[in-house]
Motif scaffolding. Structure first.
Motif, PDB file in Angstrom:
ATOM      1  N   ASP A   1      14.159  56.949  69.500  1.00  0.00           N
ATOM      2  CA  ASP A   1      14.984  56.872  68.300  1.00  0.00           C
ATOM      3  C   ASP A   1      16.390  57.413  68.533  1.00  0.00           C
ATOM      4  OD1 ASP A   1      14.257  59.478  68.578  1.00  0.00           O
ATOM      5  OD2 ASP A   1      13.590  59.778  66.523  1.00  0.00           O
ATOM      6  N   GLN A   2      16.667  57.880  69.772  1.00  0.00           N
ATOM      7  CA  GLN A   2      18.020  58.324  70.109  1.00  0.00           C
ATOM      8  C   GLN A   2      18.770  57.295  70.948  1.00  0.00           C
ATOM      9  OE1 GLN A   2      18.252  62.319  71.663  1.00  0.00           O
ATOM     10  NE2 GLN A   2      16.800  63.110  70.149  1.00  0.00           N
ATOM     11  N   ILE A   3      18.059  56.282  71.424  1.00  0.00           N
ATOM     12  CA  ILE A   3      18.736  55.157  72.068  1.00  0.00           C
ATOM     13  C   ILE A   3      19.330  54.311  70.948  1.00  0.00           C
ATOM     14  CG2 ILE A   3      18.412  53.045  73.418  1.00  0.00           C
ATOM     15  CD1 ILE A   3      16.091  54.465  74.845  1.00  0.00           C
ATOM     16  N   LYS A   4      20.572  53.933  71.076  1.00  0.00           N
ATOM     17  CA  LYS A   4      21.228  53.162  70.028  1.00  0.00           C
ATOM     18  C   LYS A   4      20.662  51.742  70.013  1.00  0.00           C
ATOM     19  CE  LYS A   4      25.650  52.069  67.968  1.00  0.00           C
ATOM     20  NZ  LYS A   4      27.117  52.216  68.019  1.00  0.00           N
ATOM     21  N   GLN A   5      19.766  51.481  69.064  1.00  0.00           N
ATOM     22  CA  GLN A   5      19.094  50.186  68.965  1.00  0.00           C
ATOM     23  C   GLN A   5      19.635  49.400  67.768  1.00  0.00           C
ATOM     24  OE1 GLN A   5      14.643  50.655  69.265  1.00  0.00           O
ATOM     25  NE2 GLN A   5      15.206  52.812  69.215  1.00  0.00           N
ATOM     26  N   VAL A   6      19.855  48.126  67.991  1.00  0.00           N
ATOM     27  CA  VAL A   6      20.192  47.217  66.894  1.00  0.00           C
ATOM     28  C   VAL A   6      19.486  45.887  67.146  1.00  0.00           C
ATOM     29  CG1 VAL A   6      22.456  48.269  66.461  1.00  0.00           C
ATOM     30  CG2 VAL A   6      22.274  46.321  68.025  1.00  0.00           C
ATOM     31  N   TRP A   7      19.398  45.057  66.095  1.00  0.00           N
ATOM     32  CA  TRP A   7      18.858  43.725  66.301  1.00  0.00           C
ATOM     33  C   TRP A   7      19.693  42.718  65.530  1.00  0.00           C
ATOM     34  CZ3 TRP A   7      16.189  40.687  62.490  1.00  0.00           C
ATOM     35  CH2 TRP A   7      15.931  41.339  61.273  1.00  0.00           C
ATOM     36  N   TYR A   8      19.683  41.499  66.036  1.00  0.00           N
ATOM     37  CA  TYR A   8      20.401  40.397  65.409  1.00  0.00           C
ATOM     38  C   TYR A   8      19.390  39.328  64.995  1.00  0.00           C
ATOM     39  CZ  TYR A   8      24.863  42.208  67.162  1.00  0.00           C
ATOM     40  OH  TYR A   8      25.964  42.992  67.421  1.00  0.00           O
ATOM     41  N   GLU A   9      19.578  38.812  63.801  1.00  0.00           N
ATOM     42  CA  GLU A   9      18.783  37.664  63.367  1.00  0.00           C
ATOM     43  C   GLU A   9      19.513  36.413  63.834  1.00  0.00           C
ATOM     44  OE1 GLU A   9      16.702  35.897  59.285  1.00  0.00           O
ATOM     45  OE2 GLU A   9      18.124  37.559  59.187  1.00  0.00           O
ATOM     46  N   VAL A  10      18.908  35.703  64.771  1.00  0.00           N
ATOM     47  CA  VAL A  10      19.601  34.578  65.394  1.00  0.00           C
ATOM     48  C   VAL A  10      18.585  33.516  65.805  1.00  0.00           C
ATOM     49  CG1 VAL A  10      19.539  35.806  67.609  1.00  0.00           C
ATOM     50  CG2 VAL A  10      21.156  33.928  67.300  1.00  0.00           C
ATOM     51  N   SER A  11      18.938  32.270  65.589  1.00  0.00           N
ATOM     52  CA  SER A  11      18.045  31.177  65.992  1.00  0.00           C
ATOM     53  C   SER A  11      18.089  31.017  67.503  1.00  0.00           C
ATOM     54  CB  SER A  11      18.468  29.867  65.317  1.00  0.00           C
ATOM     55  OG  SER A  11      19.725  29.444  65.808  1.00  0.00           O
ATOM     56  N   ASP A  12      17.060  30.401  68.057  1.00  0.00           N
ATOM     57  CA  ASP A  12      16.992  30.214  69.510  1.00  0.00           C
ATOM     58  C   ASP A  12      18.209  29.450  70.029  1.00  0.00           C
ATOM     59  OD1 ASP A  12      14.591  31.561  69.804  1.00  0.00           O
ATOM     60  OD2 ASP A  12      13.386  29.770  69.436  1.00  0.00           O
ATOM     61  N   ASP A  13      18.693  28.491  69.258  1.00  0.00           N
ATOM     62  CA  ASP A  13      19.812  27.666  69.710  1.00  0.00           C
ATOM     63  C   ASP A  13      21.118  28.447  69.827  1.00  0.00           C
ATOM     64  OD1 ASP A  13      18.140  25.500  69.799  1.00  0.00           O
ATOM     65  OD2 ASP A  13      18.719  24.719  67.841  1.00  0.00           O
ATOM     66  N   TRP A  14      21.235  29.548  69.082  1.00  0.00           N
ATOM     67  CA  TRP A  14      22.489  30.293  69.054  1.00  0.00           C
ATOM     68  C   TRP A  14      22.422  31.587  69.874  1.00  0.00           C
ATOM     69  CZ3 TRP A  14      26.997  28.426  67.296  1.00  0.00           C
ATOM     70  CH2 TRP A  14      26.939  27.289  66.485  1.00  0.00           C
ATOM     71  N   LYS A  15      21.295  31.851  70.502  1.00  0.00           N
ATOM     72  CA  LYS A  15      21.161  33.103  71.252  1.00  0.00           C
ATOM     73  C   LYS A  15      22.182  33.205  72.386  1.00  0.00           C
ATOM     74  CE  LYS A  15      16.291  34.307  70.509  1.00  0.00           C
ATOM     75  NZ  LYS A  15      14.966  34.495  71.145  1.00  0.00           N
ATOM     76  N   PHE A  16      22.368  32.117  73.114  1.00  0.00           N
ATOM     77  CA  PHE A  16      23.269  32.179  74.266  1.00  0.00           C
ATOM     78  C   PHE A  16      24.700  32.478  73.831  1.00  0.00           C
ATOM     79  CE2 PHE A  16      26.102  30.285  77.455  1.00  0.00           C
ATOM     80  CZ  PHE A  16      25.706  31.022  78.561  1.00  0.00           C
ATOM     81  N   MET A  17      25.142  31.837  72.756  1.00  0.00           N
ATOM     82  CA  MET A  17      26.497  32.084  72.275  1.00  0.00           C
ATOM     83  C   MET A  17      26.668  33.533  71.831  1.00  0.00           C
ATOM     84  SD  MET A  17      28.673  30.080  69.342  1.00  0.00           S
ATOM     85  CE  MET A  17      28.722  28.585  70.348  1.00  0.00           C
ATOM     86  N   LEU A  18      25.646  34.072  71.146  1.00  0.00           N
ATOM     87  CA  LEU A  18      25.701  35.465  70.717  1.00  0.00           C
ATOM     88  C   LEU A  18      25.725  36.402  71.930  1.00  0.00           C
ATOM     89  CD1 LEU A  18      25.613  37.719  68.629  1.00  0.00           C
ATOM     90  CD2 LEU A  18      23.123  37.442  68.516  1.00  0.00           C
ATOM     91  N   LEU A  19      24.936  36.086  72.943  1.00  0.00           N
ATOM     92  CA  LEU A  19      24.896  36.910  74.149  1.00  0.00           C
ATOM     93  C   LEU A  19      26.274  36.978  74.804  1.00  0.00           C
ATOM     94  CD1 LEU A  19      23.215  38.501  76.254  1.00  0.00           C
ATOM     95  CD2 LEU A  19      22.838  36.322  77.436  1.00  0.00           C
ATOM     96  N   THR A  20      26.934  35.837  74.931  1.00  0.00           N
ATOM     97  CA  THR A  20      28.254  35.840  75.576  1.00  0.00           C
ATOM     98  C   THR A  20      29.274  36.595  74.733  1.00  0.00           C
ATOM     99  OG1 THR A  20      28.740  33.658  74.605  1.00  0.00           O
ATOM    100  CG2 THR A  20      27.839  33.707  76.846  1.00  0.00           C
ATOM    101  N   LYS A  21      29.158  36.514  73.407  1.00  0.00           N
ATOM    102  CA  LYS A  21      30.053  37.298  72.538  1.00  0.00           C
ATOM    103  C   LYS A  21      29.861  38.792  72.783  1.00  0.00           C
ATOM    104  CE  LYS A  21      30.711  34.361  68.455  1.00  0.00           C
ATOM    105  NZ  LYS A  21      30.466  34.295  66.990  1.00  0.00           N
ATOM    106  N   LEU A  22      28.600  39.207  72.877  1.00  0.00           N
ATOM    107  CA  LEU A  22      28.298  40.624  73.121  1.00  0.00           C
ATOM    108  C   LEU A  22      28.818  41.072  74.485  1.00  0.00           C
ATOM    109  CD1 LEU A  22      24.687  40.711  71.673  1.00  0.00           C
ATOM    110  CD2 LEU A  22      26.603  42.070  70.835  1.00  0.00           C
ATOM    111  N   MET A  23      28.650  40.216  75.481  1.00  0.00           N
ATOM    112  CA  MET A  23      29.132  40.550  76.821  1.00  0.00           C
ATOM    113  C   MET A  23      30.637  40.803  76.816  1.00  0.00           C
ATOM    114  SD  MET A  23      27.095  37.817  79.165  1.00  0.00           S
ATOM    115  CE  MET A  23      25.415  38.061  79.740  1.00  0.00           C
ATOM    116  N   GLU A  24      31.380  39.935  76.114  1.00  0.00           N
ATOM    117  CA  GLU A  24      32.827  40.077  76.076  1.00  0.00           C
ATOM    118  C   GLU A  24      33.239  41.311  75.279  1.00  0.00           C
ATOM    119  OE1 GLU A  24      34.889  38.296  77.893  1.00  0.00           O
ATOM    120  OE2 GLU A  24      33.085  37.329  78.652  1.00  0.00           O
ATOM    121  N   GLU A  25      32.480  41.634  74.235  1.00  0.00           N
ATOM    122  CA  GLU A  25      32.832  42.759  73.379  1.00  0.00           C
ATOM    123  C   GLU A  25      32.447  44.101  74.000  1.00  0.00           C
ATOM    124  OE1 GLU A  25      34.789  44.236  70.195  1.00  0.00           O
ATOM    125  OE2 GLU A  25      34.491  42.113  70.600  1.00  0.00           O
TER     126      GLU A  25
END
Length: 481
Positions: free
Chosen positions: A219-243
């Motif tokens: 509970d001390q590791i900073k955990q979050v989750w995103y609600e995302v469809s399978d088709d949009w996972k890759f785009m979200l991943l690349t956004k996170l990588m850049e950010e």
């Protein structure tokens, strides 16, 4: 030499100059908690039971004092380290070899699915430390290829993982063949009854050391989750990588096919990444782990089973590209980040059909993971990542530093021409400006011989040996990587 050594290990524990010099180069400046608790007792020859999490620095905790105590003139192995996985065997062997580089310690990894003739050839030479998995080690011991009569240190690493993988009978069979006059060191994250039994049966008045976990509580590791469809996972991943711009990121997929598909997409997007799963050849798996651990690639896309043996310091981010199918796997996955006192971060992608399983995982861990809104992703202030002006040295850079004054030479004569280590040692020592202190490990193979030269004197040896005879014959010398 003693006055020029900077690390605290030499001053605190009386570590010799050869080991101290390597520790300086490797960046081992001050002992971690487990090293400070464990090392003095190993130097005194006591049996130890150490309960410590992975990633706490325990390999150096036993590797440094054992390397210090080794007798270099003994031909038979003096140390046997048992590990549950091939990957861990290679990792432990590499670390001990690096620690003992200037003392000329030869360390041999032994595991299944590696050609046995290579291991047999290496065992015929002087080997100080053998690190391996119980199955292949037991086989070589039964065939009398691995002689244990001079073993002075037995290390059982990750004993509880050995139990989970069904190796306990093999471990006990090996222990019974080792001389009773030895130091036994057992490391385990947990202490099930079966491990306690091994301790009571095969250790002499062991001292117990229990280390507080260096891994951040879940509970001390900073955990979050995103609600995302399978088709949009890759785009979200690349956004996170850049950010987030992680320095090292482990991305988990549930199947080999999904891992390979994600790797191909990332490669097309010019991201440095590699796959790790059970469908890969063993040599490719080891190369992927080594490359990731050394900081040569940022992203490792792995399945749960293949990633079990990976211990990575300073892992910035874990991404669950797929929600794990097993509750405990979620804990194992995210527990790889936030080690040794550093802040951890874990992100999970949850599609509609994963929601029930995700709710079950949160109930299992007793923690409601915050839902992150993708719309405010760009607005988040991530100063710790974007504000860093320099990237810390990777393990590969530290190894390169260790090897920068070492030249490896190949001589075109080996066992078939009756070449011996003494012949090479004598020929090089007789060259002007050379002594035995400038000569590292000599590896004599069937048709050639490899020798390490220290102190930036490789060119001197290469030119000198080309003008003299070795064992009464002219030889050809070539520099190799």
């Amino acid at each position: 030499m003693r006055d020029t050594i900077k690390n605290e290990f030499s001053k605190m524990y009386g570590i010799g100059d050869d080991i101290g010099r390597a520790l300086d180069v490797l960046g081992y400046n001050q002992p971690l908690a487990v090293q400070d608790r464990v090392m003095p007792h190993i130097l005194e020859g006591k049996d130890l039971i150490v309960q410590s999490q992975t990633g706490s620095g325990k390999t150096a905790a036993f590797g440094i004092p054992i390397a210090e105590k080794l007798e270099m003139d003994e031909n038979l192995p003096q140390v046997l380290v048992l590990t549950p996985t091939r990957e861990l065997a290679v990792q432990v062997c590499e670390e001990i070899a690096s620690i003992g580089r200037y003392k000329k310690i030869r360390c041999l990894p032994i595991y299944g699915k590696q050609p046995i003739h290579i291991q047999l050839r290496q065992l015929k030479q002087r080997v100080h430390v053998v690190v391996g998995t119980p199955g292949r080690l037991g086989d070589l011991i039964k065939r009398k290829h691995l002689v244990l009569e001079q073993i002075k240190y037995l290390v059982i690493d990750e004993a509880d993982e050995m139990l989970k993988r069904g190796f306990l009978e093999d471990v006990e069979a090996i222990i019974k063949r080792i001389p009773k006059e030895r130091t036994t060191l057992l490391f385990s994250a947990t202490m099930p009854p079966e491990i306690e039994f091994i301790c009571s049966e095969h250790m002499m008045n062991p001292l117990r050391i229990e280390m507080a976990s260096t891994q951040a509580p879940i509970d001390q590791i900073k955990q979050v989750w995103y609600e995302v469809s399978d088709d949009w996972k890759f785009m979200l991943l690349t956004k996170l990588m850049e950010e987030l711009k992680p320095r090292s990121c482990l991305i988990f997929c549930n199947t080999r096919i999904k891992a390979d598909q994600l790797v191909q997409k990332l490669i097309k997007g010019k991201y440095d990444c590699m796959a790790l799963h059970g469908g890969m050849a063993q040599k490719d798996r080891l190369r992927a782990i080594s490359t990731f651990k050394d900081g040569e690639v940022t992203y490792l896309i792995a399945t749960d089973l293949a990633a079990r043996g990976i211990h990575v310091d300073s892992l910035d981010l874990v991404v669950n590209y797929n929600v794990p199918m097993d509750n405990e796997n979620y804990v194992h996955r995210i527990g790889r980040t936030g080690r040794v006192g550093e802040e951890g971060r874990a992100i999970t992608f949850v599609s509609t059909h994963d929601q029930r399983k995700w709710d079950e995982i949160q109930t299992f861990i007793g923690y409601k993971v915050p839902l992150e809104d993708e719309k405010i992703l760009q607005q988040k202030a991530i100063s710790k990542r974007t504000g860093a002006s320099t990237k810390p040295k990777s393990k590969r850079e530290k190894k390169d530093q260790l090897h920068k004054d070492i030249t490896r030479l190949r001589i075109n004569a080996g066992k078939k021409k009756k070449m011996r280590a003494g012949d090479v040692l004598g020929a090089i020592s007789n060259l002007p400006g050379l002594t035995s202190e400038d000569i590292g490990i000599i590896d004599i193979q069937d048709s050639c011989t490899y020798v390490e030269i220290f102190n930036h004197k490789g060119q001197l040896v290469e030119e000198g040996l080309s003008k003299v005879k070795v064992k009464g014959r002219d030889v050809k010398i070539k520099k190799v990587k």
